[in-house]
Write a protein that holds these residues in place. Structure first.
Motif, PDB file in Angstrom:
ATOM      1  N   GLN A 105       4.748   5.102   5.865  1.00 38.55           N
ATOM      2  CA  GLN A 105       5.514   4.369   6.871  1.00 38.55           C
ATOM      3  C   GLN A 105       4.950   2.960   7.045  1.00 38.55           C
ATOM      4  N   TRP A 106       3.630   2.887   7.120  1.00 37.15           N
ATOM      5  CA  TRP A 106       2.977   1.600   7.349  1.00 37.15           C
ATOM      6  C   TRP A 106       3.277   0.610   6.214  1.00 37.15           C
ATOM      7  N   GLY A 107       3.265   1.115   4.971  1.00 35.60           N
ATOM      8  CA  GLY A 107       3.565   0.254   3.820  1.00 35.60           C
ATOM      9  C   GLY A 107       4.988  -0.261   3.853  1.00 35.60           C
ATOM     10  N   LEU A 108       5.913   0.619   4.233  1.00 41.07           N
ATOM     11  CA  LEU A 108       7.320   0.197   4.341  1.00 41.07           C
ATOM     12  C   LEU A 108       7.489  -0.797   5.491  1.00 41.07           C
ATOM     13  N   TYR A 109       6.808  -0.518   6.593  1.00 36.63           N
ATOM     14  CA  TYR A 109       6.928  -1.373   7.775  1.00 36.63           C
ATOM     15  C   TYR A 109       6.359  -2.766   7.474  1.00 36.63           C
ATOM     16  N   ALA A 110       5.207  -2.790   6.772  1.00 40.30           N
ATOM     17  CA  ALA A 110       4.619  -4.084   6.393  1.00 40.30           C
ATOM     18  C   ALA A 110       5.609  -4.880   5.545  1.00 40.30           C
ATOM     19  N   ALA A 111       6.217  -4.215   4.574  1.00 40.14           N
ATOM     20  CA  ALA A 111       7.190  -4.901   3.718  1.00 40.14           C
ATOM     21  C   ALA A 111       8.386  -5.368   4.542  1.00 40.14           C
ATOM     22  N   ALA A 112       8.833  -4.517   5.471  1.00 39.92           N
ATOM     23  CA  ALA A 112       9.977  -4.871   6.317  1.00 39.92           C
ATOM     24  C   ALA A 112       9.696  -6.126   7.131  1.00 39.92           C
ATOM     25  N   LEU A 113       8.446  -6.261   7.585  1.00 36.25           N
ATOM     26  CA  LEU A 113       8.066  -7.400   8.422  1.00 36.25           C
ATOM     27  C   LEU A 113       7.518  -8.565   7.597  1.00 36.25           C
ATOM     28  N   ARG A 114       7.573  -8.436   6.276  1.00 34.99           N
ATOM     29  CA  ARG A 114       7.083  -9.462   5.349  1.00 34.99           C
ATOM     30  C   ARG A 114       5.607  -9.778   5.581  1.00 34.99           C
ATOM     31  N   LEU A 115       4.849  -8.734   5.922  1.00 34.54           N
ATOM     32  CA  LEU A 115       3.395  -8.862   6.048  1.00 34.54           C
ATOM     33  C   LEU A 115       2.740  -8.314   4.779  1.00 34.54           C
ATOM     34  N   PRO A 116       1.589  -8.854   4.389  1.00 38.28           N
ATOM     35  CA  PRO A 116       0.946  -8.337   3.171  1.00 38.28           C
ATOM     36  C   PRO A 116       0.398  -6.931   3.349  1.00 38.28           C
ATOM     37  N   PHE A 117       0.042  -6.563   4.559  1.00 40.78           N
ATOM     38  CA  PHE A 117      -0.522  -5.224   4.812  1.00 40.78           C
ATOM     39  C   PHE A 117      -0.471  -4.947   6.299  1.00 40.78           C
ATOM     40  N   LEU A 118      -0.701  -3.708   6.645  1.00 37.20           N
ATOM     41  CA  LEU A 118      -0.949  -3.331   8.035  1.00 37.20           C
ATOM     42  C   LEU A 118      -2.206  -2.467   8.069  1.00 37.20           C
ATOM     43  N   PRO A 119      -3.048  -2.660   9.071  1.00 36.78           N
ATOM     44  CA  PRO A 119      -4.298  -1.893   9.113  1.00 36.78           C
ATOM     45  C   PRO A 119      -4.094  -0.485   9.659  1.00 36.78           C
ATOM     46  N   THR A 120      -4.893   0.418   9.176  1.00 40.41           N
ATOM     47  CA  THR A 120      -4.866   1.796   9.676  1.00 40.41           C
ATOM     48  C   THR A 120      -6.197   2.474   9.404  1.00 40.41           C
ATOM     49  N   ARG A 121      -6.485   3.521  10.182  1.00 43.47           N
ATOM     50  CA  ARG A 121      -7.660   4.353   9.900  1.00 43.47           C
ATOM     51  C   ARG A 121      -7.328   5.444   8.896  1.00 43.47           C
ATOM     52  N   ALA A 122      -6.029   5.777   8.791  1.00 41.40           N
ATOM     53  CA  ALA A 122      -5.645   6.923   7.951  1.00 41.40           C
ATOM     54  C   ALA A 122      -6.025   6.665   6.500  1.00 41.40           C
ATOM     55  N   GLY A 123      -6.637   7.647   5.900  1.00 41.05           N
ATOM     56  CA  GLY A 123      -7.051   7.540   4.501  1.00 41.05           C
ATOM     57  C   GLY A 123      -8.548   7.405   4.369  1.00 41.05           C
ATOM     58  N   LEU A 124      -9.197   6.804   5.366  1.00 36.20           N
ATOM     59  CA  LEU A 124     -10.646   6.601   5.303  1.00 36.20           C
ATOM     60  C   LEU A 124     -11.370   7.949   5.228  1.00 36.20           C
ATOM     61  N   GLY A 125     -12.335   8.017   4.348  1.00 32.25           N
ATOM     62  CA  GLY A 125     -13.129   9.233   4.238  1.00 32.25           C
ATOM     63  C   GLY A 125     -12.473  10.323   3.409  1.00 32.25           C
ATOM     64  N   THR A 126     -11.270  10.073   2.902  1.00 37.24           N
ATOM     65  CA  THR A 126     -10.583  11.103   2.111  1.00 37.24           C
ATOM     66  C   THR A 126     -10.369  10.611   0.675  1.00 37.24           C
ATOM     67  N   ASP A 127      -9.885  11.505  -0.161  1.00 38.16           N
ATOM     68  CA  ASP A 127      -9.628  11.133  -1.552  1.00 38.16           C
ATOM     69  C   ASP A 127      -8.367  10.290  -1.725  1.00 38.16           C
ATOM     70  N   VAL A 128      -7.659  10.005  -0.635  1.00 40.10           N
ATOM     71  CA  VAL A 128      -6.566   9.021  -0.709  1.00 40.10           C
ATOM     72  C   VAL A 128      -7.112   7.703  -1.278  1.00 40.10           C
ATOM     73  N   MET A 129      -8.343   7.386  -0.932  1.00 37.45           N
ATOM     74  CA  MET A 129      -8.936   6.126  -1.386  1.00 37.45           C
ATOM     75  C   MET A 129      -9.197   6.144  -2.902  1.00 37.45           C
ATOM     76  N   GLN A 130      -9.513   7.322  -3.447  1.00 37.22           N
ATOM     77  CA  GLN A 130      -9.753   7.429  -4.894  1.00 37.22           C
ATOM     78  C   GLN A 130      -8.438   7.497  -5.673  1.00 37.22           C
TER      79      GLN A 130
END
Lengths: 282, 253
Positions: A105-130
């Motif tokens: 959702q955050w990635g789509l929302y960033a694109a919708a708002l023409r922002l390069p990214f949006l910050p989040t805690r989700a993913g930290l500490g998990t294999d999402v990062m790998q």
């Protein structure tokens, strides 16, 4: 502006290697008539961004997907999409970008708002990062100096969504319980196509639902496709529920090549009109 | 009550995991977890919020089996609202785990290498965001060394060692509370947050738990027995929440 068009005209704009977003959620209000048209087309090497359901299973089965960006792929009443499961276990999806649901959702929302990214805690500490080696961290410039994931914008070349009602100008209405993320797909995309159960006069847009159900406005849409039954076999409440019997039959074809060939010949190697006729007479 | 089934004992242990939560959203996966959360709401945690599994918040308790009463809707939680709510922290989720390790790192994404898994499971779903944002517990109906493992294949839910590595600022909302299995209740109330055997369900021995756990648990000298259901609780489970006893199919006595 009259934006009425067809699945074939929309899909004719697709090019090999494009990034597409598909609205809905799991096996709910998916633009399946457009997906079926993509299956019939020669297009390949797609990057597909979605909360996946049978759209992903079918596109993988047809070998259309080069990169899949997703939070999950489920048929809801069947927790795991069997064709997707098979494709994963066979290593048939060349690039897999699995994200936390909220990150998508955050990635789509960033694109919708023409922002390069949006910050989040989700993913930290998990294999999402790998699994997503492109992901970078960002440090809060304020006193807290917190380290967060910079979820990059998921910009789309084309977006496809399915609504209950729409007018010919591209105003869209959902009548079910959830609008999912359909507005974000449209806002994140360069070209946007909305199928719907029924095209109605603008003046009737409030006759079946409240103001709040007009989630899609015409700045978000380039083409409107009238597709009764277009979400079948996914649910499209209140127009129709999920066709569980059909979905079970579809799911069973993942284990049985003969059943798959028969299913494909019966329901996918045919036009949308024939598909709907066959569904109606089941 | 001596005639409580193992599943009913588990349901009470689940309810206890939600004690003190107050006015937050509870999300549960698995039949016994669903029964336990409803039990907490009908007894000592009346302010808990629960959804109908789609996107309505229900003011009345939706039974797990049997006749469904007319739903009383008290709110609307489309997926986007759920994401906002969970990142905001007013939620306690009880997820399942296909694998869990001694620090509470959880995997329900896939078995084997993520690039080409032996078995694709649910995927990441919301586990990364849940575990870093609000209190998380786990319900594991089939305690075995295949589930309680030395090392999970893929980390979908953050455990204590990985949270510690993120530093105190980033991990300040991380809170793995209880792990409830068909054999006992486990927590992380140890100096380095290793998993501890907090209580044994009636009839289960320490040896059985050790044998069925693929890593070394912290085990105190005297391990208490999980609280037995009260008469009132058994009545609520059997008459109001799960009259057909679906939970007993998930956990056999």
């Amino acid at each position: 502006m009259d934006k009425r068009t067809t699945e074939a005209e929309a899909v004719a704009e697709l090019r090999d290697g494009m990034t597409i977003g598909i609205g809905g959620w799991g096996s709910r209000r998916k633009p399946m008539s457009i997906v079926r048209e993509i299956l019939r087309s020669p297009v390949r090497d797609l990057t597909v961004v979605t909360y996946g359901g049978p759209d992903v299973g079918l596109l993988c089965k047809y070998g259309k997907v080069k990169r899949l960006v997703y939070g999950f792929v489920s048929l809801d009443s069947i927790p795991l999409e069997p064709h997707f499961r098979r494709a994963r276990q066979e290593g048939a999806i060349p690039e897999v970008r699995e994200l936390d649901e909220g990150m998508l959702q955050w990635g789509l929302y960033a694109a919708a708002l023409r922002l390069p990214f949006l910050p989040t805690r989700a993913g930290l500490g998990t294999d999402v990062m790998q699994i997503n080696p492109e992901l970078q961290l960002v440090t809060s410039p304020y006193e807290d100096a917190e380290q967060l994931v910079a979820m990059p914008a998921l910009g789309l070349d084309m977006a496809f969504i399915h609504m209950n009602r729409a007018d010919m100008h591209g105003n869209g209405q959902y009548l079910g319980p959830d609008f999912y993320f359909d507005d974000l797909y449209c806002m994140a995309a360069k070209r946007r196509f909305m199928s719907c159960e029924k095209i109605i006069d603008t003046k009737n847009l409030l006759s079946e639902g409240t103001l709040h159900t007009l989630r899609i406005n015409r700045t978000m849409v380039d083409g409107v496709i009238e597709a009764p039954g277009g979400a079948h076999f996914t649910e499209c409440t209140p127009d129709y529920g999920r066709d569980e019997k059909f979905q079970s039959e579809y799911a069973a074809t993942a284990k049985d090549p003969e059943a798959w060939e028969a299913f494909k010949a019966e329901y996918l190697d045919v036009s949308e009109i024939e598909y709907q006729e066959k569904v109606a007479t089941r | 009550m001596s005639d409580a089934t193992r599943a009913e004992i588990c349901a009470v242990a689940v309810a206890e995991a939600f004690r003190g939560d107050g006015e937050i959203l509870v999300s549960c996966f698995g039949t016994t977890a669903a029964v336990g959360a409803r039990l907490a709401r009908l007894t000592f945690e009346p302010d808990l919020l629960m959804t109908d599994g789609i996107c309505s918040l229900l003011a009345n308790v939706d039974p797990v089996s049997g006749e469904k009463p007319e739903p009383v809707v008290e709110g609307w939680t489309p997926f986007r609202g759920i994401f906002d709510l969970l990142w905001g922290g007013r939620r306690h989720v009880m997820m399942i785990a296909s694998q869990i390790d001694r620090y509470g790192n959880q995997n329900f994404a896939c078995i084997g290498e993520h690039a080409k898994p032996k078995a694709q499971l649910l995927g990441m779903r919301g586990a990364p965001g849940n575990t870093i944002s609000h209190r998380t517990s786990y319900w594991i109906p089939n305690h075995s060394p295949k589930v309680f493992v030395e090392k999970v294949d893929v980390v979908s839910g953050v455990g204590y060692d990985r949270a510690a590595a993120l530093g105190p600022q980033t991990s300040r909302f991380h809170d793995i509370h209880h792990v409830i299995s068909n054999l006992g209740v486990f927590d992380f109330e140890t100096p380095d947050h290793r998993m501890r055997l907090a209580s044994l369900h009636s009839g289960v021995s320490v040896d059985e738990v050790v044998e069925k756990t693929g890593f070394e648990l912290v085990i105190d000298e005297n391990v208490p027995v999980t609280r037995a259901p009260t008469d009132e609780e058994l009545q609520l489970i059997r008459q109001a929440i799960d009259p057909e006893g679906f939970l007993n199919k998930e956990v056999r006595s």
